[in-house]
Structure formats: C-alpha cells, structure tokens
Design a protein around this motif. Structure first.
Motif, PDB file in Angstrom:
ATOM      1  N   TYR A 155       0.864  -1.191   0.000  1.00 58.59           N
ATOM      2  CA  TYR A 155       0.000   0.000   0.000  1.00 58.59           C
ATOM      3  C   TYR A 155       0.894   1.232   0.000  1.00 58.59           C
ATOM      4  O   TYR A 155       2.112   1.137   0.232  1.00 58.59           O
ATOM      5  CB  TYR A 155      -0.928   0.002   1.231  1.00 58.59           C
ATOM      6  CG  TYR A 155      -0.213  -0.384   2.508  1.00 58.59           C
ATOM      7  CD1 TYR A 155       0.486   0.554   3.270  1.00 58.59           C
ATOM      8  CD2 TYR A 155      -0.194  -1.714   2.940  1.00 58.59           C
ATOM      9  CE1 TYR A 155       1.168   0.187   4.422  1.00 58.59           C
ATOM     10  CE2 TYR A 155       0.490  -2.097   4.084  1.00 58.59           C
ATOM     11  CZ  TYR A 155       1.166  -1.128   4.824  1.00 58.59           C
ATOM     12  OH  TYR A 155       1.863  -1.492   5.943  1.00 58.59           O
ATOM     13  N   ARG A 174      -7.687   1.009   1.465  1.00 60.87           N
ATOM     14  CA  ARG A 174      -6.661   1.158   0.431  1.00 60.87           C
ATOM     15  C   ARG A 174      -7.244   1.328  -0.969  1.00 60.87           C
ATOM     16  O   ARG A 174      -6.867   2.246  -1.703  1.00 60.87           O
ATOM     17  CB  ARG A 174      -5.722  -0.062   0.449  1.00 60.87           C
ATOM     18  CG  ARG A 174      -4.634   0.020  -0.604  1.00 60.87           C
ATOM     19  CD  ARG A 174      -3.878  -1.285  -0.744  1.00 60.87           C
ATOM     20  NE  ARG A 174      -4.712  -2.312  -1.374  1.00 60.87           N
ATOM     21  CZ  ARG A 174      -4.262  -3.517  -1.723  1.00 60.87           C
ATOM     22  NH1 ARG A 174      -3.009  -3.840  -1.491  1.00 60.87           N
ATOM     23  NH2 ARG A 174      -5.062  -4.391  -2.298  1.00 60.87           N
ATOM     24  N   TYR A 180      -4.219   4.660  -3.180  1.00 58.96           N
ATOM     25  CA  TYR A 180      -4.001   3.339  -2.548  1.00 58.96           C
ATOM     26  C   TYR A 180      -3.390   3.469  -1.161  1.00 58.96           C
ATOM     27  O   TYR A 180      -2.485   2.733  -0.786  1.00 58.96           O
ATOM     28  CB  TYR A 180      -3.135   2.431  -3.434  1.00 58.96           C
ATOM     29  CG  TYR A 180      -3.862   1.911  -4.635  1.00 58.96           C
ATOM     30  CD1 TYR A 180      -4.758   0.856  -4.525  1.00 58.96           C
ATOM     31  CD2 TYR A 180      -3.683   2.495  -5.880  1.00 58.96           C
ATOM     32  CE1 TYR A 180      -5.465   0.400  -5.626  1.00 58.96           C
ATOM     33  CE2 TYR A 180      -4.389   2.038  -6.990  1.00 58.96           C
ATOM     34  CZ  TYR A 180      -5.268   0.989  -6.853  1.00 58.96           C
ATOM     35  OH  TYR A 180      -5.967   0.539  -7.942  1.00 58.96           O
ATOM     36  N   PRO A 182      -3.927   3.338   2.918  1.00 65.80           N
ATOM     37  CA  PRO A 182      -4.867   2.720   3.863  1.00 65.80           C
ATOM     38  C   PRO A 182      -5.240   3.657   5.017  1.00 65.80           C
ATOM     39  O   PRO A 182      -5.412   3.218   6.153  1.00 65.80           O
ATOM     40  CB  PRO A 182      -4.089   1.494   4.370  1.00 65.80           C
ATOM     41  CG  PRO A 182      -2.663   1.903   4.258  1.00 65.80           C
ATOM     42  CD  PRO A 182      -2.548   2.867   3.128  1.00 65.80           C
TER      43      PRO A 182
END
Ligand SMILES: Cc1cc2nc3c(=O)[nH]c(=O)nc-3n(C[C@H](O)[C@H](O)[C@H](O)COP(=O)(O)O)c2cc1C
Length: 374
Positions: A155, A174, A180, A182
């Motif tokens: 991530y 994510r 992307y 989290p």
C-alpha cells in the motif's frame, strides 16, 4: 538483453518494449498442479493499469493478459508459463522530439552510452510498462503463496510529505482512494497536494510499504542469498525506486541496541516469538516467522511538462518540453509492482529452502539410506 531474468528455481524472464508490439514474461519453475486462470492475473494487472484516475496517465490500455503456455484445464503443468499483453494505445508520435535529446531523470543518456542505439519512443525496456510483465509473473507467485497461507500486501505509505498514520490504518480503505493509501483522512489531504503539484505542472514521489504475512521461519540463505538482500535486489530493480528498507530500516541507525533488539519470548503454544519486530521479520538473512515488512522509496515521475535543460546526442545544450501522458506520481500504480516483486522473491526462496536439510529430503523421498558410519 542481459539482465532480464530473475530467480534461481522460480525463474522469470520479462521481454518487450513500451512501444513495441507486446510486453511479456516467461515464468519457469512454477510447480505443476497450481490452480491458475487468466482472471487471477488480470486482477493484478488491473491494479497497475493506467487511465483509472486523474493521477494516472490518460493512456487507455486494456492490458489484457493471454496465457500462451504452461496451463492446462485451469492447472499449471510444471512447464514454462508464457504470458503476453499486446500494446494497443501507444502514441509513438508523442515521443518523436526525443530522438535527439536526453530526458532528464530517464535512462536515455545511459542507454545510448551503453548500447549506441535506443528505442526513443518512451523508455523501451526501462519504461514503467515493463512492469506489466513483473505483475503478471507476481500474480502467479501470489497464487502459489496463497495456497501455502502466505499473503503479500502493499500500500502507499506516503505521498510527498503526507504519511499514512498508524492509528488510522485500515487496509479496507486502500482500494477506496486513488492513491491506494490505507488511511482515508491522510489520503484526502495527499490527493489535494497531488492536484496542486500537477497544476504547476510538476511531479512528486512517495513510499510504498509491503507486508508479507504467514511466512515460516527459515526462508533465505546465508551470505549472498539472504532474504532481505534478495528482496532489496528485486524491489530496487523497479524503475524510479531510490531507497529500500527492511523493518525499521534507516531509523534503526538512530536507535540504541537496547531499543532496536527484538527480545524473544514464549508464544501461547510454547513456540519462540519476538516481543517486537524492529528487524522486519528477518535475522541473519533468514525469516524468523514474524511479518516481513519492507519499504520502497519512489522518486518523483521524471517526465514533467515544464521546460528542462538538457543536451542533444551531438552534445549541444538545449531545452526539452516533454509531451505524452505521464503520472504526476508513479506510487499508486507501483504498489502492485512492489507486491509482485516481493511475491516472486519469496516464492523462489521458499522452493530453494526445500533442499536445505537432509532430514526433510529423506522425508520427501521416503528414503533413509545408510549413513557415513555404516
Ligand atoms: C509503474 C510505473 C510507472 C511509471 N510511469 C512513468 C511515467 O508515466 N512517466 C515517467 O516519466 N516515468 C514513469 N516511471 C518511472 C520511469 O520508468 C523511471 O524513472 C525511468 O525509467 C528511469 O529509471 P530510474 O528512475 O530507475 O533511474 C514509472 C515507473 C513505474 C514503476
């Protein structure tokens, strides 16, 4: 081109240029009997594909994978798995002005010096598009690892100065933001920042973090085939990666021994555990059974739509304005590439580890022959 093959038992060879007919990969060494279909690979490729958001290049490439060999009726056959993705939306004319000039931050100058000839339509072998082949191979490795209960999850850890906060960490988030990341809150701030930088127009970098979970102790060999060294090589081979860390990484250099050592303790079933994981799951080059954690630092996208100083092949100073469609930040599309390289490295070392002990080899073959003293 030499240097296009990685791995000892699980061996991958990638081929193809960004503006050639296709990009492809041959995976040799994947055991027979693994369930595999194109959809398993496409899922990974779709995460890398451009044109998904305003932070990724506007090229509309379908990046559809075809498996050419090595799979029969949904199962690997133990023979080389060859995969191809045809190049469809390549606008080579965008690159016509690059024939005679070197793009700053790219491999144009070094390729010319080394080979005396280069495919100037994009980066050729050093293009971000080559990572399609890595991701396809990595998807096969991820299926193999999953069948052993091992997962590899990457991530975005940071974008420019914006770093995901551990207290907000939620892996479910994510795939819900364009970066992307989290951490929804930091991602929103970072997205605004990327838009600001795009408007200049400029580019920026960031850090991808990757966690390998479920890995047994004992993976990796001493000296040159250390697990961390192999991961570093694989991840550093991704274009635009400028730094690599395992566990606490560079922060370990500022810690004291008493802070950095991970004390051992007894787990619930009397197994050996570590109270902390500053080492990132690897000791002496060998996995210790805890999560393997690595990070890759990506530089800002080198192609920027503002005038830059450069020289021509003939050595004349000039200015370059790069046309074409480029990401302001490569990190979101590189997340799955890091995952792929970590999966490939882990699959290879897992297989290599099977030959490390006589007792296990004897169990595998069901044979216990005479010992030295007999
Ligand atoms: C997934 C991915 C996508 C990339 N996309 C671009 C891009 O659109 N434009 C660009 O200038 N560089 C892009 N790059 C980075 C260049 O490929 C890379 O910086 C260049 O080849 C020089 O290599 P180096 O940075 O490793 O020295 C991308 C890299 C990756 C991993």
């Amino acid at each position: 081109m030499a240097g296009s093959t990685l791995g000892t038992i699980w061996k991958v060879t990638t081929w193809g240029e960004s503006h050639g007919k296709a990009i492809g990969v041959v995976v040799d060494g994947c055991p027979a009997g693994l369930k595999l279909e194109e959809a398993d690979i496409q899922k990974y490729l779709d995460r890398r594909r451009p044109g998904q958001s305003k932070f990724t290049t506007k090229r509309q490439e379908a990046d559809q994978v075809e498996i050419l060999s090595g799979v029969f009726e949904g199962m690997t056959t133990g023979t080389p798995i060859s995969m191809v993705v045809w190049n469809i939306d390549q606008r080579s004319k965008d690159y016509g002005n690059l024939m005679e000039v070197y793009r700053p931050g790219h491999g144009d100058y070094t390729f010319d010096k080394k080979y005396g000839i280069r495919d100037y339509r994009g980066g050729g072998r050093s293009s971000g598009r080559e990572t399609i082949a890595r991701v396809a191979a990595g998807a096969v490795a991820a299926c193999f690892l999953k069948s052993l209960g091992i997962t590899v999850t990457a991530y975005t850890r940071s974008v420019g100065p914006y770093e995901a906060k551990p207290e907000h960490f939620n892996i479910e988030e994510r795939d819900k933001n364009r970066l992307y990341m989290p951490d929804q809150e930091t991602a929103a701030l970072a997205e605004k920042y990327v838009e600001e930088i795009m408007g200049k127009p400029d580019s920026l970098g960031g850090v991808v973090e990757c966690v390998i979970d479920g890995i047994p102790a004992g993976i990796g060999d001493p000296v040159f085939e250390k697990y961390d060294a192999a991961l570093a090589k694989a991840v550093m081979s991704i274009g635009a990666v400028k730094g690599f860390e395992i566990g606490d990484g560079f922060a370990a250099a500022r810690a004291l021994g008493s802070q950095n050592n991970d004390g051992f303790c007894k787990g619930t079933e009397n197994e050996v555990e570590k109270a902390t994981n500053h080492a990132g799951g690897i000791l002496g080059g060998i996995s210790d059974g805890s999560q393997v954690i690595l990070r890759a630092a990506f530089k800002p996208t080198p192609s920027i739509a503002q005038p830059q100083k450069t020289v021509t092949r003939g050595g004349e100073e000039t200015e370059i304005v790069i046309k074409g469609r480029h990401d302001p930040i490569v990190v979101p599309r590189a997340v799955v590439v890091v995952e792929a390289m970590a999966a490939l490295t882990t699959a290879d070392l897992l297989l290599a580890n099977m030959a490390s002990r006589m007792d296990r080899i004897q169990v595998f073959y069901g044979r216990h022959g005479a010992g030295e003293d007999d």
